[in-house]
Design a protein around this motif. Structure first.
Motif, PDB file in Angstrom:
ATOM      1  N   ASN A  40       0.808  -1.222   0.000  1.00 40.10           N
ATOM      2  CA  ASN A  40       0.000   0.000   0.000  1.00 40.10           C
ATOM      3  C   ASN A  40       0.838   1.268   0.000  1.00 40.10           C
ATOM      4  O   ASN A  40       0.314   2.375   0.090  1.00 40.10           O
ATOM      5  CB  ASN A  40      -0.934  -0.004   1.218  1.00 40.10           C
ATOM      6  N   LEU A  41       2.140   1.089  -0.105  1.00 36.84           N
ATOM      7  CA  LEU A  41       3.054   2.219   0.001  1.00 36.84           C
ATOM      8  C   LEU A  41       2.865   3.266  -1.102  1.00 36.84           C
ATOM      9  O   LEU A  41       2.801   4.468  -0.805  1.00 36.84           O
ATOM     10  CB  LEU A  41       4.486   1.672   0.005  1.00 36.84           C
ATOM     11  N   PRO A  42       2.755   2.857  -2.355  1.00 40.36           N
ATOM     12  CA  PRO A  42       2.638   3.878  -3.405  1.00 40.36           C
ATOM     13  C   PRO A  42       1.436   4.790  -3.171  1.00 40.36           C
ATOM     14  O   PRO A  42       1.522   6.012  -3.340  1.00 40.36           O
ATOM     15  CB  PRO A  42       2.455   3.060  -4.690  1.00 40.36           C
ATOM     16  N   LYS A  43       0.320   4.186  -2.743  1.00 41.83           N
ATOM     17  CA  LYS A  43      -0.869   4.989  -2.493  1.00 41.83           C
ATOM     18  C   LYS A  43      -0.628   5.932  -1.311  1.00 41.83           C
ATOM     19  O   LYS A  43      -0.845   7.132  -1.393  1.00 41.83           O
ATOM     20  CB  LYS A  43      -2.051   4.051  -2.195  1.00 41.83           C
ATOM     21  N   ASN A  44      -0.073   5.362  -0.225  1.00 41.46           N
ATOM     22  CA  ASN A  44       0.142   6.176   0.974  1.00 41.46           C
ATOM     23  C   ASN A  44       1.176   7.284   0.751  1.00 41.46           C
ATOM     24  O   ASN A  44       1.104   8.338   1.362  1.00 41.46           O
ATOM     25  CB  ASN A  44       0.583   5.293   2.144  1.00 41.46           C
ATOM     26  N   ARG A 191      14.643  -2.831   2.867  1.00 40.62           N
ATOM     27  CA  ARG A 191      14.861  -3.136   1.448  1.00 40.62           C
ATOM     28  C   ARG A 191      13.596  -3.019   0.612  1.00 40.62           C
ATOM     29  O   ARG A 191      13.654  -3.103  -0.614  1.00 40.62           O
ATOM     30  CB  ARG A 191      15.499  -4.516   1.297  1.00 40.62           C
ATOM     31  N   PHE A 192      12.444  -2.835   1.283  1.00 41.82           N
ATOM     32  CA  PHE A 192      11.185  -2.611   0.553  1.00 41.82           C
ATOM     33  C   PHE A 192      10.744  -1.145   0.667  1.00 41.82           C
ATOM     34  O   PHE A 192       9.601  -0.823   0.377  1.00 41.82           O
ATOM     35  CB  PHE A 192      10.076  -3.508   1.120  1.00 41.82           C
ATOM     36  N   SER A 193      11.661  -0.273   1.070  1.00 45.09           N
ATOM     37  CA  SER A 193      11.232   1.069   1.485  1.00 45.09           C
ATOM     38  C   SER A 193      11.478   2.166   0.457  1.00 45.09           C
ATOM     39  O   SER A 193      11.250   3.336   0.740  1.00 45.09           O
ATOM     40  CB  SER A 193      11.935   1.447   2.788  1.00 45.09           C
ATOM     41  N   VAL A 194      11.940   1.809  -0.753  1.00 41.24           N
ATOM     42  CA  VAL A 194      12.326   2.872  -1.691  1.00 41.24           C
ATOM     43  C   VAL A 194      11.175   3.821  -2.015  1.00 41.24           C
ATOM     44  O   VAL A 194      11.388   5.019  -2.215  1.00 41.24           O
ATOM     45  CB  VAL A 194      12.965   2.291  -2.984  1.00 41.24           C
ATOM     46  N   LEU A 195       9.946   3.327  -2.003  1.00 45.54           N
ATOM     47  CA  LEU A 195       8.816   4.205  -2.338  1.00 45.54           C
ATOM     48  C   LEU A 195       8.206   4.875  -1.102  1.00 45.54           C
ATOM     49  O   LEU A 195       7.166   5.518  -1.183  1.00 45.54           O
ATOM     50  CB  LEU A 195       7.761   3.445  -3.136  1.00 45.54           C
ATOM     51  N   SER A 196       8.861   4.716   0.053  1.00 43.11           N
ATOM     52  CA  SER A 196       8.477   5.473   1.249  1.00 43.11           C
ATOM     53  C   SER A 196       9.303   6.762   1.265  1.00 43.11           C
ATOM     54  O   SER A 196      10.017   7.065   0.303  1.00 43.11           O
ATOM     55  CB  SER A 196       8.765   4.655   2.503  1.00 43.11           C
ATOM     56  N   ALA A 197       9.262   7.473   2.373  1.00 40.43           N
ATOM     57  CA  ALA A 197      10.068   8.696   2.516  1.00 40.43           C
ATOM     58  C   ALA A 197      11.546   8.436   2.237  1.00 40.43           C
ATOM     59  O   ALA A 197      12.255   9.324   1.761  1.00 40.43           O
ATOM     60  CB  ALA A 197       9.894   9.263   3.931  1.00 40.43           C
ATOM     61  N   SER A 217       3.634   2.383  -9.976  1.00 42.06           N
ATOM     62  CA  SER A 217       3.802   1.295  -9.024  1.00 42.06           C
ATOM     63  C   SER A 217       2.444   0.873  -8.455  1.00 42.06           C
ATOM     64  O   SER A 217       2.117  -0.314  -8.392  1.00 42.06           O
ATOM     65  CB  SER A 217       4.738   1.754  -7.909  1.00 42.06           C
ATOM     66  N   GLU A 218       1.641   1.859  -8.079  1.00 45.47           N
ATOM     67  CA  GLU A 218       0.308   1.580  -7.524  1.00 45.47           C
ATOM     68  C   GLU A 218      -0.541   0.794  -8.528  1.00 45.47           C
ATOM     69  O   GLU A 218      -1.142  -0.225  -8.186  1.00 45.47           O
ATOM     70  CB  GLU A 218      -0.373   2.908  -7.165  1.00 45.47           C
ATOM     71  N   ASN A 219      -0.545   1.253  -9.760  1.00 41.08           N
ATOM     72  CA  ASN A 219      -1.342   0.570 -10.789  1.00 41.08           C
ATOM     73  C   ASN A 219      -0.854  -0.855 -11.025  1.00 41.08           C
ATOM     74  O   ASN A 219      -1.644  -1.769 -11.234  1.00 41.08           O
ATOM     75  CB  ASN A 219      -1.273   1.341 -12.116  1.00 41.08           C
ATOM     76  N   PHE A 220       0.455  -1.018 -11.005  1.00 35.34           N
ATOM     77  CA  PHE A 220       0.996  -2.352 -11.278  1.00 35.34           C
ATOM     78  C   PHE A 220       0.621  -3.324 -10.157  1.00 35.34           C
ATOM     79  O   PHE A 220       0.214  -4.458 -10.417  1.00 35.34           O
ATOM     80  CB  PHE A 220       2.515  -2.285 -11.448  1.00 35.34           C
ATOM     81  N   MET A 380      10.242   2.729 -14.178  1.00 33.45           N
ATOM     82  CA  MET A 380      10.993   2.370 -12.977  1.00 33.45           C
ATOM     83  C   MET A 380      10.038   1.961 -11.861  1.00 33.45           C
ATOM     84  O   MET A 380      10.299   1.010 -11.129  1.00 33.45           O
ATOM     85  CB  MET A 380      11.878   3.554 -12.568  1.00 33.45           C
ATOM     86  N   GLY A 381       8.916   2.670 -11.750  1.00 27.85           N
ATOM     87  CA  GLY A 381       7.918   2.303 -10.741  1.00 27.85           C
ATOM     88  C   GLY A 381       7.417   0.877 -10.933  1.00 27.85           C
ATOM     89  O   GLY A 381       7.279   0.112  -9.974  1.00 27.85           O
ATOM     90  N   VAL A 382       7.161   0.518 -12.185  1.00 27.93           N
ATOM     91  CA  VAL A 382       6.698  -0.849 -12.484  1.00 27.93           C
ATOM     92  C   VAL A 382       7.786  -1.867 -12.140  1.00 27.93           C
ATOM     93  O   VAL A 382       7.535  -2.896 -11.509  1.00 27.93           O
ATOM     94  CB  VAL A 382       6.305  -0.971 -13.976  1.00 27.93           C
TER      95      VAL A 382
END
Lengths: 421, 421
Positions: A40-44, A191-197, A217-220, A380-382
């Motif tokens: 849920n990170l991309p959305k958040n 290691r899963f945090s790149v799309l967070s802050a 990323s969210e769409n994918f 890159m997001g995908v």
């Protein structure tokens, strides 16, 4: 647009379908639980982008455009993802700023990196999920002392941003000195945090299109859970069930821009999947990263003629959007290089990529091809989500905890003892 | 000074002694034959250094110190060794020059690299053993056109140096246009060529102490053939005989300065050892390269808890000769990072290295430790020869041709067909 093409026999029979179904349900459970936050990170994180816009107007240096050097102090999951995205997109990015990383405690590396940074034009991002990563806090202290920063003065504390879990020691420290902090969700691992802050803050400051990155990323992820990306589960099944025969997974990326994405993949894959499973067995797959066409001239030999213990994923950019050509020059004695004259470098590297892929397939090495139509934030997001989902799916099938790292802790404890004794 | 410490059980029984003896004799035969030239390279290259001094006074740009950008155009064995040595030593090197590499045909990489190069201050080194490496000649042509060089004018041809086999197409081309050329001995292959003109010319131009590098290498090879480095043969025996159990060899180097040395190792190991043996079996060992302490936060997890299919060599620098310290600052809430206060970063990275090594050994993973007393040209010379000799010894024991690369040729032929069709 990204295309995924499998050139290995997945043999999706009855057993495979069961395993795949079970794994998919497992991933759904992870997503819906409070424990695994990256789905849920991309959305958040889109809210994060809004707060970054506010921050941009609050911080005097940023408001007045006085920052030239953005310096990330962080190690492992706190730096690799940012590097991966930035190095992929930087040539298309308009900014006067430069991005630096202080990610190792090698004293020469620290000294040499700091020589290139102008204290008076720098913004330092201190990134540590736990808040007490010893490498990060040590470098942070070094910078405070070296540049005589006084955090009680706003003009100095505004030179720093922290990125850490809410409530961590670093978070409390930031509160006390009114240092701007951005938080990493507790349920998102390093290691899963790149799309967070962790990634979004520095990337935003470097003018990377973070909104496109997050949206794609969210769409994918959504399309995966709508069962429109079943190739991921099939590949995971293949990797898992054949793992003992092919314990090494090569990512062969045909562009220098992928150099750090490759390294991000290595961390994600190695640290997530190298585990004791629920039966106590040591399991895992070993990632290897290559850049083409350079590594055609080295590692390819081992792939083709060495032991057949590797799968290979070839990563390709269809159109580099750069028209540089090999000129139509005929050099004396060098006639047999003329066949390439007049072609673009883009065409050359891609035909080299095709030749490598075909050679691999012809040699019965399990392979797949990932083709990006171009270099873009959304691609890159995908790619990030694709590898994260693939990792989680393999983790489900291996029946391991994909998200912890107990093996890393042994050394940390030893280190503390060495200094405290 | 370099120290080698093995922490695996080599079990040097009667059979082992036989294998080791046979392998050693094989290496002696290689050295004494005309076919494998790298053993005598350090000695032969000392003449090269003399001719470089002459060249330095002949070339107008060099004589007048007008060169600021030294640009190596070369791929694989033509660039990696130079990068490895230079990146290791550059911080101790006094020169106003900068060293650039054009080693990939990625068009974005080429464009971005050339943006940083000043045509009027550049010397281009075109490095290709065969003389017709398609990536290298393509970039060479591109530069000729882009900067409108006219090789019939001395002022332009003096901007180029070629490094190639005597009599190659590029060599003949150089003769015709009076371009200064340095030659690679015919019997020295690309990945073993760093101590030939391939590495020595650019390194000399960058003011690296090439004499120390060569002398240390020469002495080390001599001591090996005087049977004073039998640890190499014992390690080769261990790697070869246990290869099926431990097919992956990790080099875990504790300094960012080793980043490109690691990559040089990967090429040497993968391309030399990934072969069909004399019985037609696919053999080989897979190299993996890590940099500490960064990769403690990622790949180490896989080593410790994943499948026990890896050996690990830890590479360490005893004294970084840099006294930077973690300051004695106590930050609120961050008290539990204080145990490191007042220590040097050199001590921190080395204790992290020790902690990792001990953790690996305690987990029954075959490991060895290579300790350099400091960062120096002579230590790099030893390290290069050590890995070359180890590679050759393993090659002898695997009964392969260590020095060819037939698997790389398949893709090359395919490429030509793609453009000629």
């Amino acid at each position: 647009m990204i295309n995924f093409e499998h050139r290995f026999e997945a043999k999706i029979g009855k057993v495979a379908k069961e395993v795949i179904k079970k794994s998919f349900k497992g991933l759904e459970r992870e997503r819906d639980s409070d424990k695994i936050g990256y789905y849920n990170l991309p959305k958040n994180s889109s809210k994060l982008v809004n707060s970054l816009e506010v921050f941009n107007n609050e911080n005097n240096y940023l408001k007045k455009d006085l920052i030239r050097d953005v310096v990330v102090i962080g190690i492992g999951g706190s730096s690799l993802g940012t590097k991966a995205v930035f190095e992929f997109l930087k040539h298309n990015t308009k900014t006067k700023r430069k991005l630096y990383f202080l990610e190792n405690v090698d004293p020469i590396y620290i000294s040499e990196t700091l020589k290139r940074i102008d204290k008076n034009k720098a913004l330092f991002l201190v990134v540590s999920k736990s808040g007490t990563t010893i490498e990060t806090t040590s470098i942070f202290k070094y910078i405070l002392k070296k540049y005589k920063f006084d955090l009680n003065k706003k003009s100095d504390s505004q030179r720093f941003v922290t990125i850490t879990d809410k409530g961590s020691a670093l978070s409390k420290f930031s509160d006390k000195y009114s240092i701007k902090q951005f938080n990493i969700p507790n349920n998102v691992g390093g290691r899963f945090s790149v799309l967070s802050a962790v990634g979004i803050v520095p990337l935003y400051l470097m003018n990377i299109e973070v909104k496109s990155l997050l949206k794609a990323s969210e769409n994918f992820i959504e399309s995966f859970f709508n069962q429109k990306q079943n190739n991921i589960l099939e590949k995971a099944f293949f990797y898992t069930k054949i793992a003992k025969r092919y314990p090494i997974n090569v990512l062969f990326s045909y562009s220098s821009s992928f150099t750090y994405f490759n390294q991000w993949y290595v961390q994600l894959w190695a640290e997530s999947l190298g585990k004791n499973d629920i039966f106590g067995n040591s399991v895992g797959l070993t990632p290897v990263h290559l850049v083409g066409s350079v590594d055609q001239h080295s590692f390819l030999q081992l792939i083709i003629q060495g032991p057949k213990d590797k799968t290979v994923t070839v990563l390709k950019v269809e159109d580099f959007e750069n028209k540089s050509k090999i000129p139509n020059i005929q050099l004396d004695f060098l006639d047999n290089t003329n066949y390439i004259n007049g072609q673009t470098f883009s065409k050359l590297i891609n035909e080299e990529c095709n030749a490598t892929f075909e050679t691999i397939v012809e040699n019965d090495i399990p392979a797949d091809l990932i083709t990006l139509d171009k270099i873009s934030a959304s691609n890159m997001g995908v790619l990030i989500s694709y590898y994260e989902l693939l990792t989680s799916a393999v983790g489900q099938m291996l029946e391991i905890n994909t998200y912890d790292q107990p093996g890393v802790e042994f050394g940390k404890k030893k280190l503390v003892k060495k200094f405290k004794k």
